[in-house]
Write a protein that holds these residues in place. Structure first.
Motif, PDB file in Angstrom:
ATOM      1  N   ASN A   9       0.887  -1.175   0.000  1.00 44.08           N
ATOM      2  CA  ASN A   9       0.000   0.000   0.000  1.00 44.08           C
ATOM      3  C   ASN A   9       0.919   1.218   0.000  1.00 44.08           C
ATOM      4  N   LYS A  11       0.266   4.329  -0.334  1.00 44.57           N
ATOM      5  CA  LYS A  11      -0.295   5.570   0.259  1.00 44.57           C
ATOM      6  C   LYS A  11       0.018   6.777  -0.635  1.00 44.57           C
ATOM      7  N   HIS A  98      -9.363   1.307   4.748  1.00 52.74           N
ATOM      8  CA  HIS A  98      -8.081   1.486   5.441  1.00 52.74           C
ATOM      9  C   HIS A  98      -8.286   2.437   6.617  1.00 52.74           C
ATOM     10  N   GLU A 170      -5.548  -4.921  10.570  1.00 54.22           N
ATOM     11  CA  GLU A 170      -4.515  -3.912  10.773  1.00 54.22           C
ATOM     12  C   GLU A 170      -4.797  -3.142  12.065  1.00 54.22           C
ATOM     13  N   ILE A 175       0.169   0.674  12.770  1.00 50.96           N
ATOM     14  CA  ILE A 175       0.370   1.140  11.394  1.00 50.96           C
ATOM     15  C   ILE A 175       1.318   2.325  11.365  1.00 50.96           C
ATOM     16  N   GLY A 176       2.446   2.137  10.702  1.00 50.81           N
ATOM     17  CA  GLY A 176       3.405   3.225  10.518  1.00 50.81           C
ATOM     18  C   GLY A 176       4.099   3.647  11.800  1.00 50.81           C
ATOM     19  N   GLY A 214       0.691  -3.824   9.678  1.00 51.33           N
ATOM     20  CA  GLY A 214       1.103  -2.973  10.804  1.00 51.33           C
ATOM     21  C   GLY A 214       2.580  -3.162  11.057  1.00 51.33           C
ATOM     22  N   SER A 215       3.405  -2.301  10.408  1.00 50.53           N
ATOM     23  CA  SER A 215       4.855  -2.322  10.615  1.00 50.53           C
ATOM     24  C   SER A 215       5.494  -3.676  10.316  1.00 50.53           C
ATOM     25  N   LEU A 234      -0.399  -6.847   4.458  1.00 53.59           N
ATOM     26  CA  LEU A 234      -0.612  -5.570   3.764  1.00 53.59           C
ATOM     27  C   LEU A 234       0.489  -4.650   4.286  1.00 53.59           C
ATOM     28  N   GLY A 236       2.832  -1.186   4.290  1.00 50.42           N
ATOM     29  CA  GLY A 236       2.922   0.236   3.989  1.00 50.42           C
ATOM     30  C   GLY A 236       4.361   0.641   3.718  1.00 50.42           C
ATOM     31  N   GLY A 237       5.021   1.198   4.737  1.00 50.57           N
ATOM     32  CA  GLY A 237       6.363   1.763   4.573  1.00 50.57           C
ATOM     33  C   GLY A 237       7.345   0.847   3.869  1.00 50.57           C
TER      34      GLY A 237
HETATM   35  C1  PEP Z   1      -0.705   0.138   5.994  1.00 45.21           C
HETATM   36  O1  PEP Z   1      -0.723   1.317   5.691  1.00 45.21           O
HETATM   37  O2  PEP Z   1      -1.613  -0.582   5.589  1.00 45.21           O
HETATM   38  C2  PEP Z   1       0.403  -0.362   6.798  1.00 45.21           C
HETATM   39  C3  PEP Z   1       0.324  -1.571   7.280  1.00 45.21           C
HETATM   40  O3  PEP Z   1       1.472   0.497   6.988  1.00 45.21           O
HETATM   41  P1  PEP Z   1       2.888   0.116   7.672  1.00 45.21           P
HETATM   42  O4  PEP Z   1       3.339  -1.179   7.072  1.00 45.21           O
HETATM   43  O5  PEP Z   1       3.777   1.276   7.304  1.00 45.21           O
HETATM   44  O6  PEP Z   1       2.631   0.007   9.138  1.00 45.21           O
END
Ligand code: PEP
Length: 253
Positions: A9, A11, A98, A170, A175-176, A214-215, A234, A236-237
């Motif tokens: 994702n 973003k 989300h 999540e 998350i992040g 989530g991270s 899923l 993100g970063g």
């Molecule tokens: C997300 O935005 O769905 C996510 C899981 O972000 P991150 O991996 O950065 O925590």
């Protein structure tokens, strides 16, 4: 046996140049055989870059999609992007619900359910995000919150509809933030979600992929994905760096 799915994702990140570089490196890593054959890979990207991503990824092993979707097909909804438009650019997935859409943009459970329905209606696979805030976990109401978010979709579309999509648990506090849920914390909620679905339809519960988000990073993905009810992530970063994303993609069962 369910396949593992690792979905990025992106973003609000990327440029034409950075996306070209990122996808080139991910494709090269996949060509080197770093990803197991039962692992599916996807990227969900900002709307404006979908065309570029389509041109790069169509016909490759990486699926792609959007980060949201309008619940409407067409009409006077300035700024929205619809299911038919996403299909026009060969999208396979659309993230719905989300936590950033819920908490920053005020999307309610009913909006998420309508978006899930819109994606499904047009043959897109909705990635339905559910998860609790930190204060909800501290109050001991994680399962209540997740059940409410799932029920909004089940009530509108029926439990069988879940096999047309993917669920992503999540926890919002993870998350992040770098604060990953422990594999056992995540597994407990995944087992709750699967059990809740099984009470309605055991076959759907057995088939539906439930991702953790989530991270997740290259260092913790193995342990998380080894849990029996975690079918991938899923991301993100870590989806913005080819090496990190590839490390996660090679972590499947
Ligand atoms: C997300 O935005 O769905 C996510 C899981 O972000 P991150 O991996 O950065 O925590």
């Amino acid at each position: 046996m369910r396949n593992t799915l690792v979905a990025g994702n992106w973003k609000l990140n990327g440029s034409k140049a950075s996306i070209a570089e990122l996808l080139k490196n991910i494709l090269a890593g996949m060509a080197d055989g770093r990803v197991k054959s039962n692992t599916e890979v996807a990227v969900c990207v900002p709307y404006i870059y979908i065309h570029q991503v389509q041109e790069t990824l169509e016909g490759t092993a990486i699926a792609f999609g959007s980060e949201s979707i309008s619940e409407h097909d067409s009409g006077a909804f300035t700024g929205e992007i619809s299911g038919p438009m996403l299909k026009d650019f060969a999208c396979e997935y659309a993230i719905v619900g989300h936590s950033e859409r819920r908490t920053i943009f005020g999307e309610k459970d009913a909006d998420t359910a309508n978006k899930f329905a819109a994606a499904r209606k047009h043959g897109l696979k909705p990635i339905l995000c559910v998860g609790e805030l930190l204060e909800e976990r501290e109050q001991g109401i994680t399962e209540t919150v997740v059940a409410r978010q799932l029920d909004a979709v089940i009530d509108l579309e029926g439990v069988e509809a879940l096999t047309d999509g993917v669920i992503a648990y999540e926890p919002v506090w993870a998350i992040g933030t770098g604060m990953t849920a422990s594999p056992q914390q995540a597994q407990d909620v995944h087992a709750f979600i699967r059990g809740k679905i099984a009470a309605l339809n055991a076959d759907v519960a057995d088939k539906v992929q439930i991702l953790y988000g989530g991270s997740v990073n290259g260092g913790n993905a193995d342990e998380l994905f080894a849990m029996p009810d975690i079918d991938g992530g899923l991301i993100g970063g870590a989806a913005l760096k080819a090496e990190d994303f590839l490390a996660i993609c090679s972590a499947g069962k």
